[in-house]
Write a protein that holds these residues in place. Sequence first.
Motif, PDB file in Angstrom:
ATOM      1  N   ASP A  68       0.867  10.510   4.394  1.00  0.00           N
ATOM      2  CA  ASP A  68       1.079  11.931   4.702  1.00  0.00           C
ATOM      3  C   ASP A  68       1.589  12.680   3.477  1.00  0.00           C
ATOM      4  O   ASP A  68       1.135  13.797   3.189  1.00  0.00           O
ATOM      5  CB  ASP A  68       2.070  12.092   5.861  1.00  0.00           C
ATOM      6  CG  ASP A  68       1.481  11.667   7.198  1.00  0.00           C
ATOM      7  OD1 ASP A  68       0.245  11.494   7.303  1.00  0.00           O
ATOM      8  OD2 ASP A  68       2.281  11.492   8.142  1.00  0.00           O
ATOM      9  N   THR A  69       2.519  12.081   2.749  1.00  0.00           N
ATOM     10  CA  THR A  69       3.072  12.709   1.546  1.00  0.00           C
ATOM     11  C   THR A  69       1.997  12.881   0.477  1.00  0.00           C
ATOM     12  O   THR A  69       1.890  13.944  -0.150  1.00  0.00           O
ATOM     13  CB  THR A  69       4.251  11.883   0.999  1.00  0.00           C
ATOM     14  OG1 THR A  69       5.272  11.836   1.998  1.00  0.00           O
ATOM     15  CG2 THR A  69       4.815  12.488  -0.276  1.00  0.00           C
ATOM     16  N   ALA A  70       1.190  11.837   0.269  1.00  0.00           N
ATOM     17  CA  ALA A  70       0.120  11.922  -0.730  1.00  0.00           C
ATOM     18  C   ALA A  70      -0.915  12.971  -0.343  1.00  0.00           C
ATOM     19  O   ALA A  70      -1.362  13.756  -1.187  1.00  0.00           O
ATOM     20  CB  ALA A  70      -0.541  10.552  -0.905  1.00  0.00           C
ATOM     21  N   SER A  71      -1.280  13.013   0.926  1.00  0.00           N
ATOM     22  CA  SER A  71      -2.254  14.004   1.394  1.00  0.00           C
ATOM     23  C   SER A  71      -1.719  15.425   1.245  1.00  0.00           C
ATOM     24  O   SER A  71      -2.455  16.329   0.833  1.00  0.00           O
ATOM     25  CB  SER A  71      -2.631  13.741   2.852  1.00  0.00           C
ATOM     26  OG  SER A  71      -3.383  12.570   2.945  1.00  0.00           O
ATOM     27  N   ALA A 124       0.831  -1.210   0.000  1.00  0.00           N
ATOM     28  CA  ALA A 124       0.000   0.000   0.000  1.00  0.00           C
ATOM     29  C   ALA A 124       0.866   1.261   0.000  1.00  0.00           C
ATOM     30  O   ALA A 124       0.577   2.214  -0.731  1.00  0.00           O
ATOM     31  CB  ALA A 124      -0.937  -0.003   1.207  1.00  0.00           C
ATOM     32  N   ALA A 125       1.928   1.261   0.790  1.00  0.00           N
ATOM     33  CA  ALA A 125       2.828   2.422   0.828  1.00  0.00           C
ATOM     34  C   ALA A 125       3.468   2.646  -0.531  1.00  0.00           C
ATOM     35  O   ALA A 125       3.577   3.782  -1.002  1.00  0.00           O
ATOM     36  CB  ALA A 125       3.900   2.223   1.899  1.00  0.00           C
ATOM     37  N   ARG A 126       3.886   1.559  -1.178  1.00  0.00           N
ATOM     38  CA  ARG A 126       4.501   1.700  -2.505  1.00  0.00           C
ATOM     39  C   ARG A 126       3.491   2.229  -3.511  1.00  0.00           C
ATOM     40  O   ARG A 126       3.813   3.074  -4.348  1.00  0.00           O
ATOM     41  CB  ARG A 126       5.074   0.360  -2.962  1.00  0.00           C
ATOM     42  CG  ARG A 126       5.836   0.482  -4.280  1.00  0.00           C
ATOM     43  CD  ARG A 126       6.567  -0.767  -4.635  1.00  0.00           C
ATOM     44  NE  ARG A 126       5.642  -1.763  -5.162  1.00  0.00           N
ATOM     45  CZ  ARG A 126       6.015  -2.802  -5.893  1.00  0.00           C
ATOM     46  NH1 ARG A 126       7.296  -3.008  -6.158  1.00  0.00           N
ATOM     47  NH2 ARG A 126       5.135  -3.663  -6.334  1.00  0.00           N
ATOM     48  N   GLU A 127       2.249   1.758  -3.442  1.00  0.00           N
ATOM     49  CA  GLU A 127       1.220   2.279  -4.343  1.00  0.00           C
ATOM     50  C   GLU A 127       1.020   3.774  -4.132  1.00  0.00           C
ATOM     51  O   GLU A 127       0.947   4.530  -5.093  1.00  0.00           O
ATOM     52  CB  GLU A 127      -0.109   1.540  -4.132  1.00  0.00           C
ATOM     53  CG  GLU A 127      -0.157   0.189  -4.764  1.00  0.00           C
ATOM     54  CD  GLU A 127       0.048   0.224  -6.270  1.00  0.00           C
ATOM     55  OE1 GLU A 127      -0.671   0.956  -6.975  1.00  0.00           O
ATOM     56  OE2 GLU A 127       0.923  -0.512  -6.750  1.00  0.00           O
ATOM     57  N   LEU A 128       0.928   4.196  -2.904  1.00  0.00           N
ATOM     58  CA  LEU A 128       0.758   5.627  -2.624  1.00  0.00           C
ATOM     59  C   LEU A 128       1.957   6.428  -3.114  1.00  0.00           C
ATOM     60  O   LEU A 128       1.806   7.520  -3.659  1.00  0.00           O
ATOM     61  CB  LEU A 128       0.556   5.863  -1.130  1.00  0.00           C
ATOM     62  CG  LEU A 128      -0.851   5.662  -0.613  1.00  0.00           C
ATOM     63  CD1 LEU A 128      -0.878   5.743   0.901  1.00  0.00           C
ATOM     64  CD2 LEU A 128      -1.806   6.680  -1.215  1.00  0.00           C
ATOM     65  N   THR A 129       3.133   5.887  -2.941  1.00  0.00           N
ATOM     66  CA  THR A 129       4.345   6.581  -3.378  1.00  0.00           C
ATOM     67  C   THR A 129       4.402   6.671  -4.897  1.00  0.00           C
ATOM     68  O   THR A 129       4.699   7.727  -5.449  1.00  0.00           O
ATOM     69  CB  THR A 129       5.596   5.862  -2.836  1.00  0.00           C
ATOM     70  OG1 THR A 129       5.534   5.864  -1.415  1.00  0.00           O
ATOM     71  CG2 THR A 129       6.864   6.551  -3.289  1.00  0.00           C
TER      72      THR A 129
END
Length: 181
Positions: A108-111, A55-60
Amino acid sequence: MPTTREALLDAATDLLDEGGPAAVTLREVGHRAGLSHNAPYKHFADKNALLASVAARELTHQTWAARYTDLRPALSAYVTWALAHPARFKLVFGTWNTGSADLGAAADTASAAFLRAVKAGQEAGDLPAGDPVRLAALVRSVAHGAVDLALSGHLAADGKGGADPQDLVDDLLEHLRAAAS
């Protein structure tokens, strides 16, 4: 050449796409990556840690708003990704019962990137003035909800709702642009 960790994440993502979270097992991830069945345990404490890393990789990788100052292409990319990868979409935005520093940082980065795009839209006069955090929540909720409804069969351009998710996002942005004028 991908690292062992990346190969494991690739294998987990493929399994997720094929059968949802239930299809992702550490044993099968190791096998699918061409490694031993114990290899995933050297990189991930358990299945939840592995899925949090996916999930983190997808968001990144899909930090949609970071690439745009205009919300329309950012939201179009988001809707396209979510409809093309429903299991990833549901994983990323599902309920998490485990703490993951990587997932928290990626969220947090995506938001923050999305909020910057909303603020840019407000500064350009394309979005109404007001609390940008709340406006970002409104826009994100409509996009997310429209995708969720479409994936559940409750929204389609040629059926229920008479629109697809992108249509509704475009409608919302037009209403917001009119309100800003």
